[in-house]
Motif scaffolding. Structure first.
Motif, PDB file in Angstrom:
ATOM      1  N   UNK A 204       0.807  -1.220   0.000  1.00  0.00           N
ATOM      2  CA  UNK A 204       0.000   0.000   0.000  1.00  0.00           C
ATOM      3  C   UNK A 204       0.838   1.266   0.000  1.00  0.00           C
ATOM      4  N   UNK A 205       1.923   1.288   0.770  1.00  0.00           N
ATOM      5  CA  UNK A 205       2.708   2.517   0.942  1.00  0.00           C
ATOM      6  C   UNK A 205       3.913   2.608   0.017  1.00  0.00           C
TER       7      UNK A 205
ATOM      8  N   UNK B 255      -3.714  -0.133  15.547  1.00  0.00           N
ATOM      9  CA  UNK B 255      -4.863  -0.099  14.636  1.00  0.00           C
ATOM     10  C   UNK B 255      -5.608  -1.428  14.661  1.00  0.00           C
ATOM     11  N   UNK B 256      -4.886  -2.537  14.746  1.00  0.00           N
ATOM     12  CA  UNK B 256      -5.541  -3.832  14.868  1.00  0.00           C
ATOM     13  C   UNK B 256      -6.348  -3.919  16.169  1.00  0.00           C
TER      14      UNK B 256
ATOM     15  N   UNK C  82      -0.309   6.408   2.416  1.00  0.00           N
ATOM     16  CA  UNK C  82       0.493   6.623   3.619  1.00  0.00           C
ATOM     17  C   UNK C  82       0.003   5.833   4.815  1.00  0.00           C
ATOM     18  N   UNK C  83       0.526   6.185   5.969  1.00  0.00           N
ATOM     19  CA  UNK C  83       0.154   5.493   7.202  1.00  0.00           C
ATOM     20  C   UNK C  83      -1.322   5.654   7.575  1.00  0.00           C
ATOM     21  N   UNK C  84      -1.962   6.795   7.319  1.00  0.00           N
ATOM     22  CA  UNK C  84      -3.391   6.882   7.644  1.00  0.00           C
ATOM     23  C   UNK C  84      -4.215   5.813   6.931  1.00  0.00           C
ATOM     24  N   UNK C  85      -3.908   5.578   5.648  1.00  0.00           N
ATOM     25  CA  UNK C  85      -4.639   4.544   4.901  1.00  0.00           C
ATOM     26  C   UNK C  85      -4.261   3.147   5.386  1.00  0.00           C
ATOM     27  N   UNK C  86      -2.984   2.943   5.721  1.00  0.00           N
ATOM     28  CA  UNK C  86      -2.560   1.644   6.249  1.00  0.00           C
ATOM     29  C   UNK C  86      -3.267   1.349   7.567  1.00  0.00           C
TER      30      UNK C  86
ATOM     31  N   UNK D 233      -5.736   7.540  14.767  1.00  0.00           N
ATOM     32  CA  UNK D 233      -5.772   8.339  13.537  1.00  0.00           C
ATOM     33  C   UNK D 233      -4.817   9.529  13.626  1.00  0.00           C
ATOM     34  N   UNK D 234      -4.765  10.177  14.800  1.00  0.00           N
ATOM     35  CA  UNK D 234      -3.837  11.305  14.968  1.00  0.00           C
ATOM     36  C   UNK D 234      -2.391  10.840  14.858  1.00  0.00           C
ATOM     37  N   UNK D 235      -2.081   9.685  15.476  1.00  0.00           N
ATOM     38  CA  UNK D 235      -0.710   9.169  15.413  1.00  0.00           C
ATOM     39  C   UNK D 235      -0.333   8.775  13.997  1.00  0.00           C
ATOM     40  N   UNK D 236      -1.293   8.297  13.210  1.00  0.00           N
ATOM     41  CA  UNK D 236      -0.982   7.912  11.828  1.00  0.00           C
ATOM     42  C   UNK D 236      -0.595   9.126  10.988  1.00  0.00           C
TER      43      UNK D 236
END
Length: 360
Positions: free
Chosen positions: A66-67, A206-207, A78-82, A258-261
């Protein structure tokens, strides 16, 4: 900061949820758990391994790549989508070394396409799915390293022995010592190990977030269906309070993840530590409350609840434990307090961080 998802992000999340519903239904999760129970009872067979067909389907869908840039065969996201994809994976309790394989995309041949499973270690300890992995990411130094072997060879190369796992769908091996950098079969990778460790902690959070929201759905669904004293148990205030508290925990964790991503791409270790703390707490406590809502049924093997609780326990100790997150946050706050104007210095760590409140 706006955490509302874009239309593309919603479509990405819906696509992954649809893929997992089709390729990894609840019946498949149950069969994996039951297979491990049969092995414990003495039936022939081995510990559960990642489904190669599903692994390749994830690779074709771009889960691992993805990234990566489009030139390298990825989607350039990026990480938000991951984080969104790993949230869906956590919701489905998708097994396998997902985080390590995702991080290895572009570094280990075959990882991006789902052609090989990669696990990872940043210190001696428990390694998941080591027996079925074809490569091991070693993140114990300044630069990432890779140990590439045939399936089943990693456990022998690392002198690892099987360890009993609380999660029946996640086999573990205990590695007592990581190999020296000079070992010939190990390749040094062009990647910063500390950055990969931070990203691993975020994706694991996230998991946990996905699992926390899934247990809310399970609790609410059961509270609506189950009747007691002539009415649904969800009509009782005590049950309503449990479900409401579950939602509050999950939403707080969602905001932190989400903020950390977003901040992780600019190097935000404190934000990732906060996300991991809140997501671990939400996943574990929501699973416990979900079990409480189910009553005696929640303790049975047939219920899905115990699988979420066991996976949450396992993930809570991966990459960044609660104690490590708390220490990082305390040190960060102490450092910030040391730059306050004169007369506003904290006298000690307890003036800056109440660890009991952080983990509550």
């Amino acid at each position: 900061m706006d955490f509302r998802l874009t239309d593309d992000q919603r479509a990405l999340r819906a696509g992954m949820r649809g893929l997992l519903a089709a390729r990894y239904p609840r019946e498949r999760l149950r069969s994996l758990a039951d297979a491990d129970a049969d092995v414990d009872a003495g039936a022939p067979g081995g510990p559960p391994t990642p489904d190669r067909g599903l692994w390749q389907a994830l690779g074709e869908a771009g889960f691992f790549a993805l990234r990566l840039t489009e030139q390298d065969g990825g989607a350039g996201l990026g990480l938000p989508e991951a984080a969104l994809l790993f949230e869906e994976a956590g919701r489905a309790l998708l097994p396998g070394p997902l985080v390590a394989t995702h991080l290895a995309a572009g570094l280990v041949p075959g990882a991006a396409e789902g052609a090989c499973a990669v696990t990872a270690l940043d210190r001696p300890g428990a390694a998941e799915h080591l027996a079925s992995a074809e490569a091991v990411l070693l993140l114990d130094g300044p630069a990432a390293r890779a140990l590439r072997l045939r399936p089943g060879g990693a456990s022998r190369a690392l002198w690892a022995r099987p360890a009993r796992s609380v999660d029946p769908t996640t086999p573990l091996h205990l590695v007592r010592q990581l190999p020296r950098p000079s070992k010939g079969s190990i390749t040094t990778l062009p990647a910063d190990a500390s950055r990969l460790r931070r990203e691993a902690a975020l994706l694991t959070a996230a998991q946990q977030l996905g699992s926390a929201f899934r247990t809310i759905d399970l609790a609410v669904s059961h509270a609506r269906r189950r009747s007691q004293f002539g009415r649904p148990v969800g009509a009782f205030q005590a049950v309503q309070h449990l479900c409401a508290e579950m939602l509050v925990r999950a939403e707080l964790a969602r905001t932190a993840v989400y903020a950390a991503s977003l901040s992780a791409e600019a190097d935000g270790p404190a934000e990732i530590a906060t996300a991991k703390l809140l997501a671990d707490s939400a996943a574990i406590r929501n699973a416990r409350d979900c079990l409480q809502v189910h009553g005696g049924l929640g303790f049975t093997w047939e219920a899905e609840v115990h699988l979420h609780l066991k996976r949450a326990w396992l993930r809570a100790g991966q990459w960044q434990s609660a104690a490590e997150s708390e220490e990082l946050l305390a040190n960060t706050l102490l450092h910030e307090a040391s730059h306050l104007p004169e007369g506003h210095h904290a006298s000690d760590a307890t003036d800056v961080l109440d660890a009991e409140n952080v983990t509550a």
